[in-house]
Design a protein around this motif. Structure first.
Motif, short mmCIF file in Angstrom:
data_model
loop_
_atom_site.label_atom_id
_atom_site.label_comp_id
_atom_site.label_asym_id
_atom_site.label_seq_id
_atom_site.Cartn_x
_atom_site.Cartn_y
_atom_site.Cartn_z
N ALA A 1 -4.70 20.19 -1.53
CA ALA A 1 -5.62 19.59 -2.56
C ALA A 1 -5.39 20.44 -3.96
O ALA A 1 -5.34 19.83 -4.98
CB ALA A 1 -7.25 19.79 -2.20
N ALA A 2 -4.96 21.76 -3.92
CA ALA A 2 -4.76 22.43 -4.99
C ALA A 2 -3.70 22.18 -5.88
O ALA A 2 -3.57 21.99 -6.91
CB ALA A 2 -4.89 23.81 -4.91
N ASP A 3 -2.42 21.58 -4.78
CA ASP A 3 -1.17 21.17 -5.34
C ASP A 3 -1.37 19.93 -6.01
O ASP A 3 -0.45 19.47 -6.92
CB ASP A 3 -0.12 21.26 -4.29
N ASN A 4 -2.31 19.21 -5.66
CA ASN A 4 -2.29 17.71 -6.11
C ASN A 4 -2.53 17.74 -7.65
O ASN A 4 -1.92 16.89 -8.27
CB ASN A 4 -3.43 16.92 -5.35
N GLY A 5 -3.23 18.41 -8.20
CA GLY A 5 -3.71 18.68 -9.46
C GLY A 5 -2.35 18.97 -10.52
O GLY A 5 -2.14 18.27 -11.14
N ALA A 6 -1.43 19.86 -9.86
CA ALA A 6 -0.27 20.10 -10.27
C ALA A 6 0.62 18.98 -10.39
O ALA A 6 1.42 18.75 -11.21
CB ALA A 6 0.39 21.71 -9.68
N VAL A 7 0.65 18.17 -9.23
CA VAL A 7 1.67 17.30 -9.15
C VAL A 7 1.28 15.99 -10.02
O VAL A 7 1.95 15.53 -10.64
CB VAL A 7 1.80 16.72 -7.66
N ALA B 1 -0.58 16.33 -12.95
CA ALA B 1 -0.14 16.94 -14.33
C ALA B 1 1.30 16.62 -14.49
O ALA B 1 1.65 16.40 -15.58
CB ALA B 1 -0.55 18.31 -14.46
N ALA B 2 2.25 17.07 -13.51
CA ALA B 2 3.71 16.81 -13.80
C ALA B 2 4.06 15.39 -13.94
O ALA B 2 4.90 14.99 -14.73
CB ALA B 2 4.38 17.61 -12.71
N ILE B 3 3.47 14.55 -13.26
CA ILE B 3 3.88 13.11 -13.38
C ILE B 3 3.19 12.61 -14.57
O ILE B 3 4.04 11.71 -15.33
CB ILE B 3 3.25 12.29 -12.27
N ALA B 4 2.14 12.72 -15.01
CA ALA B 4 1.47 12.51 -16.37
C ALA B 4 2.24 13.12 -17.45
O ALA B 4 2.59 12.18 -18.43
CB ALA B 4 0.01 13.02 -16.46
N ALA B 5 2.77 14.33 -17.49
CA ALA B 5 3.78 14.74 -18.61
C ALA B 5 4.82 14.15 -18.56
O ALA B 5 5.40 13.49 -19.62
CB ALA B 5 3.89 16.35 -18.17
N ALA B 6 5.60 13.71 -17.39
CA ALA B 6 6.75 12.97 -17.25
C ALA B 6 6.63 11.57 -17.89
O ALA B 6 7.52 11.02 -18.62
CB ALA B 6 7.32 12.91 -15.96
#
Length: 87
Positions: free
Chosen positions: A66-72, A74-79
């Motif tokens: 669940a903690a990694d989902n936020g980072a993923v 965010a990375a997709i949104a930035a890309a």
């Protein structure tokens, strides 16, 4: 050689080529059916279930994914945002 002879020869060559390809496809399908029958006869098509991990091997907390989902996210949104700016 007249044009009608050349057209007749090209038509014959076309039919011969299509027959060769059609025959190859039929032979390929027959070989695949034979291979399917052999695999089914020797019961090689059944996958053995993988051993379930034991609880004592490596405990993983349920909060880690669940903690990694936020980072993923965010990375997709930035890309996506970067891709939209570069288009």
């Amino acid at each position: 050689m007249t044009i009608s002879e050349m057209l007749g020869q090209s038509g014959l060559l076309t039919l011969l080529g299509m027959c060769v390809v059609f025959s190859f496809i039929i032979i390929l399908i027959c070989c695949m059916k034979l291979l399917q029958t052999i695999i089914h006869a020797f019961k090689l098509d059944k996958e053995t279930p993988a051993e379930s991990p034991s609880a004592s091997s490596s405990p993983v907390s349920s909060a880690a994914p669940a903690a990694d989902n936020g980072a993923v996210i965010a990375a997709i949104a930035a890309a996506v945002h970067d891709r939209a700016l570069n288009s």
